[in-house]
Enzyme design. Structure first.
Site, PDB file in Angstrom:
ATOM      1  N   LYS A 214     -48.554  30.289  10.630  1.00 27.21           N
ATOM      2  CA  LYS A 214     -48.610  29.091   9.929  1.00 27.21           C
ATOM      3  C   LYS A 214     -49.901  28.299   9.952  1.00 27.21           C
ATOM      4  CE  LYS A 214     -46.724  24.451  10.005  1.00 27.21           C
ATOM      5  NZ  LYS A 214     -47.817  23.912  10.672  1.00 27.21           N
ATOM      6  N   ASN A 215     -50.187  28.191  11.511  1.00 30.80           N
ATOM      7  CA  ASN A 215     -51.379  27.531  11.700  1.00 30.80           C
ATOM      8  C   ASN A 215     -52.803  28.358  11.319  1.00 30.80           C
ATOM      9  OD1 ASN A 215     -49.765  25.660  12.823  1.00 30.80           O
ATOM     10  ND2 ASN A 215     -50.513  26.082  15.055  1.00 30.80           N
TER      11      ASN A 215
ATOM     12  N   ARG B   2     -50.713  17.753   6.147  1.00 31.87           N
ATOM     13  CA  ARG B   2     -51.956  17.154   6.771  1.00 31.87           C
ATOM     14  C   ARG B   2     -52.860  18.263   6.111  1.00 31.87           C
ATOM     15  NH1 ARG B   2     -51.484  13.328  10.660  1.00 31.87           N
ATOM     16  NH2 ARG B   2     -49.488  12.663  11.205  1.00 31.87           N
TER      17      ARG B   2
ATOM     18  N   CYS C 296     -45.823  16.275  10.847  1.00 33.07           N
ATOM     19  CA  CYS C 296     -44.607  15.834  11.962  1.00 33.07           C
ATOM     20  C   CYS C 296     -44.994  14.646  12.684  1.00 33.07           C
ATOM     21  CB  CYS C 296     -44.443  17.151  12.812  1.00 33.07           C
ATOM     22  SG  CYS C 296     -43.747  18.587  12.002  1.00 33.07           S
TER      23      CYS C 296
ATOM     24  N   ASP D 113     -46.912  24.260  21.381  1.00 39.80           N
ATOM     25  CA  ASP D 113     -46.027  24.255  20.345  1.00 39.80           C
ATOM     26  C   ASP D 113     -44.994  25.187  20.867  1.00 39.80           C
ATOM     27  OD1 ASP D 113     -46.617  22.924  17.847  1.00 39.80           O
ATOM     28  OD2 ASP D 113     -48.368  24.200  17.650  1.00 39.80           O
TER      29      ASP D 113
ATOM     30  N   VAL E 197     -51.513  17.727  24.989  1.00 42.60           N
ATOM     31  CA  VAL E 197     -51.966  17.847  23.893  1.00 42.60           C
ATOM     32  C   VAL E 197     -51.614  16.569  22.857  1.00 42.60           C
ATOM     33  CG1 VAL E 197     -52.410  19.471  21.988  1.00 42.60           C
ATOM     34  CG2 VAL E 197     -52.392  20.202  24.225  1.00 42.60           C
TER      35      VAL E 197
END
Length: 442
Positions: free
Chosen positions: A23-24, A97, A121, A312, A334
């Site tokens: 996803k990133n 975003r 989020c 994450d 983070v």
């Protein structure tokens, strides 16, 4: 009507699932296709909401997007790129975003870009100041308006520059890369993020014709080129999803083979998984995560930028740590607001306290800013079913893990947000013999 998921917990997750592209990374590679003068092909694309959002945004800008969902193959053709209506961008962009990353490519292709209010989020501040400051350094003119932000390119085009990041921001690094590759001259980026997803984006840009070098001191140098071609690339697998299923196996005393999981990108997670008491077997196709029996061990854990323990990974691991013997300490460095999800865990019986102090090996940038960014987990504590609401993507999946590990039935609302980053997560739960079902709220 809001969908509610009923979860009958207390049963180990056992079986095999498959993870596809990260996803990133995948949405960022899709944005990179805007820079090309011809079509690109991206493989191993997951069917997640962020991919849908970017597909729609690209479509608004004239990019032809064809997606074979079964094969995970996407073709992106930007040869008819055009400006999009602001109202349409606003309608789509508010849920993500990612639109901020369209700026550099659109400035090169059209000379202007429009960015609406950004979503994502609620896990802490993700200010776009880094992005806007970076674009200004390239010469872009940034005009903040009531309906969003209008950005335009100067008459002579964007020029290479020097960018120094105060923190290795993934988003700001991506912005710099996507803008610098076609800016005139050389761009030097100090303090860059070097996550595997960043390196795969660099791989894509190099395939397109970019000239990029990465130094060991987090310095990236980009030599601008006048044009880029399309690419053919297979996305790296999603290490966050793979780790999430690993934590689910640990918390539920289960045994899950994650096809597609890639060891080199997960070394830090695997070390921590083993220290806690989990076991894993690695082969060429994936990783088997399982609970080998016996008690889990408490640990001290600190998140960090790559190659540290990924933020994450923290939330699903905290669920597993509620079942470890003794006191575990987790220091989040983070994002400043990533322990909001622990309220639901306490409701389910976990003993977790959060603190404003830095409880890690060294003070972090949140230590003097009044944020609850450290947690102490006391275990093992039996978890019981409860009515809970999903707060965000990663916290939401962690809630699912907790509900699956708990005795009794849980009602989980807001689970649709999980589809932003976890492909077919309900189908995968059924493949692991989880006792879950959707019901419609009255």
């Amino acid at each position: 009507m809001e969908s509610i998921m009923h979860i009958e917990g207390g049963h180990p997750l056992i079986g095999e699932i498959t993870v596809r592209g990260a996803k990133n990374f995948v949405p960022k590679a899709m944005v990179a296709s805007l820079l090309a003068d011809g079509p690109s092909q991206l493989r191993n694309v997951p069917l997640i909401r962020d991919v849908d959002v970017v597909s729609d945004l690209l479509g608004l800008h004239g990019v032809q997007v064809d997606f074979d969902q079964d094969r995970g193959v996407m073709t992106l053709d930007p040869r008819n790129v055009k400006a999009a209506r602001r109202a349409d961008i606003d309608a789509l962009g508010g849920s993500s975003r990612i639109p901020i990353l369209f700026c550099g490519p659109l400035l090169h292709q059209l000379g202007e870009a429009f960015i609406p209010e950004l979503g994502g989020c609620n896990i802490g501040g993700r200010p776009i100041d880094f992005h806007l400051d970076t674009l200004r350094k390239f010469g872009a003119v940034v005009d903040k308006r009531p309906d969003g932000i209008h950005i335009s390119s100067p008459a002579g085009g964007l020029k290479g520059t020097v960018v120094t990041l105060p923190f290795p921001s993934v988003g700001a690094t991506e912005q710099t890369l996507l803008t610098a590759v076609r800016a005139e001259g050389i761009t030097t980026l100090h303090g860059a993020a070097t996550e595997p997803e960043i390196m795969d984006l660099i791989n894509v840009l190099q395939k397109m014709g970019a000239i990029i070098s990465v130094d060991t001191d987090r310095t990236i140098r980009i030599e601008g080129v006048s044009h880029l071609t399309g690419f053919r690339h297979t996305a790296l697998p999603d290490r966050i999803e793979a780790a999430s299923w690993g934590a689910a196996a640990l918390a539920t005393h289960g045994d899950i083979y994650v096809r597609g999981a890639h060891q080199p990108d997960m070394i830090t997670f695997l070390n921590t998984f083993r220290k806690v008491g989990g076991a894993f077997d690695i082969d060429e196709e994936g990783i088997r995560f399982y609970h080998p029996g016996g008690p889990l061990r408490s640990i001290a854990l600190e998140t960090g930028v790559h190659p540290g323990f990924m933020t994450d990974w923290q939330q699903p691991m905290v669920v597993a740590l509620t079942q470890a013997e003794g006191l575990s300490i987790v220091h989040e460095t983070v994002y400043e607001n990533r322990f909001g999800f622990t309220g639901a865990l306490r409701q389910m019986g976990a003993t977790i306290q959060v603190y404003k102090e830095c409880l890690g090996s060294t003070p972090c940038r949140f230590g003097q800013r009044n944020f609850y960014h450290s947690a102490v987990i006391s275990g093992p504590t039996p978890l019981h079913g409860a009515d809970i609401a999903v707060p965000d993507l990663r916290g939401g999946f962690s809630h699912l893990i907790a509900a699956l590990a708990a005795e009794g039935t849980s009602r989980v609302s807001g689970v649709d947000v999980i589809s932003r980053g976890y492909e077919h997560f309900l189908t995968k739960l059924h493949q692991l013999d989880a006792r879950v079902e959707y019901v419609d709220a009255a």
